[in-house]
Design a protein around this motif. Structure first.
Motif, PDB file in Angstrom:
ATOM      1  N   GLN A 215       0.833  -1.178   0.034  1.00  0.00           N
ATOM      2  CA  GLN A 215       0.014  -0.018  -0.060  1.00  0.00           C
ATOM      3  C   GLN A 215       0.725   1.230   0.019  1.00  0.00           C
ATOM      4  N   LEU A 216       1.803   1.383   1.101  1.00  0.00           N
ATOM      5  CA  LEU A 216       2.632   2.498   0.976  1.00  0.00           C
ATOM      6  C   LEU A 216       3.596   2.696  -0.489  1.00  0.00           C
ATOM      7  N   ARG A 217       4.027   1.622  -1.015  1.00  0.00           N
ATOM      8  CA  ARG A 217       4.682   1.866  -2.583  1.00  0.00           C
ATOM      9  C   ARG A 217       3.862   2.227  -3.481  1.00  0.00           C
ATOM     10  N   MET A 218       2.409   1.755  -3.416  1.00  0.00           N
ATOM     11  CA  MET A 218       1.570   2.240  -4.406  1.00  0.00           C
ATOM     12  C   MET A 218       1.210   3.893  -4.183  1.00  0.00           C
ATOM     13  N   THR A 219       1.042   4.044  -3.050  1.00  0.00           N
ATOM     14  CA  THR A 219       0.656   5.489  -2.438  1.00  0.00           C
ATOM     15  C   THR A 219       1.596   6.478  -3.048  1.00  0.00           C
ATOM     16  N   ILE A 220       2.909   6.120  -2.590  1.00  0.00           N
ATOM     17  CA  ILE A 220       4.064   6.984  -2.935  1.00  0.00           C
ATOM     18  C   ILE A 220       4.435   6.815  -4.477  1.00  0.00           C
ATOM     19  N   GLY A 221       4.058   5.839  -5.161  1.00  0.00           N
ATOM     20  CA  GLY A 221       4.435   5.658  -6.570  1.00  0.00           C
ATOM     21  C   GLY A 221       3.318   6.166  -7.363  1.00  0.00           C
ATOM     22  N   PHE A 222       2.085   6.191  -7.012  1.00  0.00           N
ATOM     23  CA  PHE A 222       1.025   6.900  -7.763  1.00  0.00           C
ATOM     24  C   PHE A 222       1.089   8.449  -7.650  1.00  0.00           C
ATOM     25  N   GLY A 223       1.359   8.735  -6.427  1.00  0.00           N
ATOM     26  CA  GLY A 223       1.517  10.175  -6.106  1.00  0.00           C
ATOM     27  C   GLY A 223       2.509  10.900  -6.842  1.00  0.00           C
ATOM     28  N   GLU A 224       3.711  10.362  -6.702  1.00  0.00           N
ATOM     29  CA  GLU A 224       4.832  11.096  -7.273  1.00  0.00           C
ATOM     30  C   GLU A 224       4.811  11.263  -8.653  1.00  0.00           C
ATOM     31  N   ARG A 225       3.828  10.298  -9.621  1.00  0.00           N
ATOM     32  CA  ARG A 225       3.764  10.566 -10.951  1.00  0.00           C
ATOM     33  C   ARG A 225       2.601  11.262 -11.414  1.00  0.00           C
ATOM     34  N   LEU A 226       1.614  11.948 -10.711  1.00  0.00           N
ATOM     35  CA  LEU A 226       0.594  12.464 -11.262  1.00  0.00           C
ATOM     36  C   LEU A 226       0.857  13.728 -11.899  1.00  0.00           C
ATOM     37  N   PHE A 227       1.511  14.505 -11.415  1.00  0.00           N
ATOM     38  CA  PHE A 227       2.096  15.753 -12.223  1.00  0.00           C
ATOM     39  C   PHE A 227       3.606  15.672 -12.711  1.00  0.00           C
ATOM     40  N   ALA A 228       3.386  15.866 -14.087  1.00  0.00           N
ATOM     41  CA  ALA A 228       4.632  15.856 -14.875  1.00  0.00           C
ATOM     42  C   ALA A 228       5.546  17.073 -14.589  1.00  0.00           C
ATOM     43  N   ALA A 229       6.573  17.310 -14.719  1.00  0.00           N
ATOM     44  CA  ALA A 229       7.573  18.332 -14.432  1.00  0.00           C
ATOM     45  C   ALA A 229       7.172  19.549 -15.180  1.00  0.00           C
ATOM     46  N   ASP A 230       6.356  19.620 -16.153  1.00  0.00           N
ATOM     47  CA  ASP A 230       5.797  20.840 -16.718  1.00  0.00           C
ATOM     48  C   ASP A 230       4.440  21.255 -16.207  1.00  0.00           C
ATOM     49  N   GLY A 231       3.663  20.306 -15.180  1.00  0.00           N
ATOM     50  CA  GLY A 231       2.577  20.603 -14.572  1.00  0.00           C
ATOM     51  C   GLY A 231       1.429  19.766 -14.882  1.00  0.00           C
ATOM     52  N   THR A 232       1.751  19.027 -16.132  1.00  0.00           N
ATOM     53  CA  THR A 232       0.557  18.152 -16.841  1.00  0.00           C
ATOM     54  C   THR A 232      -0.073  17.155 -15.602  1.00  0.00           C
ATOM     55  N   LEU A 233      -1.169  16.891 -15.726  1.00  0.00           N
ATOM     56  CA  LEU A 233      -1.910  16.010 -14.912  1.00  0.00           C
ATOM     57  C   LEU A 233      -1.912  14.696 -15.508  1.00  0.00           C
ATOM     58  N   HIS A 234      -1.499  13.229 -14.772  1.00  0.00           N
ATOM     59  CA  HIS A 234      -1.960  12.185 -15.564  1.00  0.00           C
ATOM     60  C   HIS A 234      -2.528  11.293 -14.580  1.00  0.00           C
ATOM     61  N   THR A 235      -3.239  10.411 -15.224  1.00  0.00           N
ATOM     62  CA  THR A 235      -3.963   9.474 -14.413  1.00  0.00           C
ATOM     63  C   THR A 235      -2.907   8.372 -14.188  1.00  0.00           C
ATOM     64  N   VAL A 236      -3.495   7.761 -13.252  1.00  0.00           N
ATOM     65  CA  VAL A 236      -2.525   6.558 -12.701  1.00  0.00           C
ATOM     66  C   VAL A 236      -2.370   5.587 -13.823  1.00  0.00           C
ATOM     67  N   ASP A 237      -3.253   5.021 -14.626  1.00  0.00           N
ATOM     68  CA  ASP A 237      -2.727   4.197 -15.602  1.00  0.00           C
ATOM     69  C   ASP A 237      -1.882   4.649 -16.726  1.00  0.00           C
ATOM     70  N   GLU A 238      -1.830   5.932 -16.745  1.00  0.00           N
ATOM     71  CA  GLU A 238      -0.984   6.574 -17.516  1.00  0.00           C
ATOM     72  C   GLU A 238       0.602   6.583 -17.210  1.00  0.00           C
ATOM     73  N   VAL A 239       0.761   6.537 -15.911  1.00  0.00           N
ATOM     74  CA  VAL A 239       2.126   6.566 -15.345  1.00  0.00           C
ATOM     75  C   VAL A 239       2.554   5.040 -14.826  1.00  0.00           C
ATOM     76  N   LEU A 240       1.988   4.172 -14.986  1.00  0.00           N
ATOM     77  CA  LEU A 240       2.274   2.960 -14.489  1.00  0.00           C
ATOM     78  C   LEU A 240       3.547   2.446 -15.347  1.00  0.00           C
ATOM     79  N   ASP A 241       4.602   2.402 -14.381  1.00  0.00           N
ATOM     80  CA  ASP A 241       6.034   1.776 -14.941  1.00  0.00           C
ATOM     81  C   ASP A 241       5.934   0.346 -14.862  1.00  0.00           C
ATOM     82  N   ASP A 242       7.180  -0.174 -15.380  1.00  0.00           N
ATOM     83  CA  ASP A 242       7.252  -1.614 -15.224  1.00  0.00           C
ATOM     84  C   ASP A 242       7.343  -2.021 -13.806  1.00  0.00           C
ATOM     85  N   GLU A 243       7.827  -1.238 -12.743  1.00  0.00           N
ATOM     86  CA  GLU A 243       8.318  -1.678 -11.482  1.00  0.00           C
ATOM     87  C   GLU A 243       6.654  -1.766 -10.619  1.00  0.00           C
ATOM     88  N   LEU A 244       5.747  -0.629 -11.056  1.00  0.00           N
ATOM     89  CA  LEU A 244       4.467  -0.312 -10.367  1.00  0.00           C
ATOM     90  C   LEU A 244       3.551  -1.505 -11.334  1.00  0.00           C
TER      91      LEU A 244
END
Length: 327
Positions: free
Chosen positions: A268-297
């Motif tokens: 749960q902690l790994r998901m919470t951190i992983g999802f939360g850190e990836r929502l906003f791109a560096a340029d401020g763009t907002l992403h959904t969780v499924d858009e930011v799933l990497d191999d680890e997640l």
């Protein structure tokens, strides 16, 4: 630029999507009266909770304490979401723009708020059924969390920030819903049915979040988008304090360490951190969780819940996953 001009390009899409999302809200919904509460805390049910949390029976006290803490805390967050939804609707009352014309926005937010209150009601009832006690945190930091949204920001800024603040938690509990469905595909267990029925509402809430994130947020000015991120940061800080307070209150009430050696808490902690850190791109763009799933997640949720995505309910279960396995 007037608000009518600011949101004119997306208003039709927003209203149409909200109407579609809420079309069957009266049918596919969640109410505490729908459950047989005598089934909530049987011996077999507690063994199942241990399997959900630890991958095996034998950890019933720890599993009960873990679920008590998480659902009591979640109940308070859902109460808060409901209150802020009502606040936003009040501020939208006389604001006439193409998004807030007609019934669609008001109806969607009203359904969302009402459903969140019932979630809080039901989760607290479940906690009492499991343990006979209810962990209490003084005023649940409610005033402090509500004060985050008592600003002169545009209501859509507050709405987007609120949706983002709820979104990560909604995504995490959706993964737990997938896990219980994987462990109990016939939904014979009370807890599986609880999460599944909760998920009927939650799927709509996530879609409303996506409307806020993908349609409203890009139409905000740069300053308004920055304010979204400020409000989100403030509420996340307060929710972390709330989580720590509920952990302390639950440990004191039940006398059980439910964090050390708890694989579900670690995931749960790994998901919470992983999802939360990836929502906003560096340029401020907002992403959904499924858009930011990497191999680890993706590997994490596949091993834990047998799915390759979070919010695609029709995604086929990965046949290689062993029910009960946790990382």
């Amino acid at each position: 630029m007037t608000t009518a001009e600011q949101f004119a390009d997306v208003a039709g899409a927003v209203r149409a999507e909200l109407a579609s999302v809420t079309r069957l809200a009266h049918v596919n919904t969640f109410h505490p009266n729908a459950f047989d509460w005598s089934e909530a805390a049987t011996f077999e049910e507690l063994a199942y909770l241990s399997t959900v949390a630890y991958g095996e029976p034998g950890h019933e006290p720890e599993a009960v304490a873990y679920i008590t803490k998480e659902l009591a805390q979640l109940a308070e967050i859902e109460r808060h979401v409901s209150a802020v939804m009502a606040l936003v609707m009040g501020e939208l009352h006389d604001l006439r723009d193409p998004v807030n014309t007609g019934h669609e926005l008001h109806h969607a937010l009203s359904c969302f708020a009402a459903e969140e209150i019932q979630h809080a009601n039901t989760f607290y009832r479940y906690v009492r059924a499991l343990t006979g006690v209810e962990p209490r945190v003084h005023k649940a930091l409610f005033d402090e969390r509500l004060d985050v949204f008592r600003t002169d920001d545009h209501p859509y800024v507050k709405l987007v920030a609120l949706c983002c603040s709820a979104y990560v938690g909604e995504s995490v509990i959706t993964v737990f819903e997938h896990r219980t469905d994987s462990l109990d595909p016939r939904r014979a267990r009370f807890f599986t049915r609880l999460l599944h029925t909760h998920g009927l509402d939650e799927a709509r809430h996530v879609k409303i979040d996506h409307v806020a994130m993908k349609l409203l947020y890009p139409e905000l000015t740069e300053d308004q988008q920055a304010r979204v991120r400020v409000l989100l940061g403030e509420i996340e800080d307060l929710n972390r304090r709330l989580a720590a307070a509920f952990q302390e209150a639950t440990t004191e009430a039940l006398g059980v360490d439910f964090v050390t050696g708890n694989p579900s808490a670690a995931v749960q902690l790994r998901m919470t951190i992983g999802f939360g850190e990836r929502l906003f791109a560096a340029d401020g763009t907002l992403h959904t969780v499924d858009e930011v799933l990497d191999d680890e997640l993706r590997e994490l949720i596949a091993s834990f819940a047998g799915v390759s995505r979070v919010h695609h309910a029709d995604e086929p279960v990965l046949s290689a996953t062993v029910p009960g396995s946790v990382l």
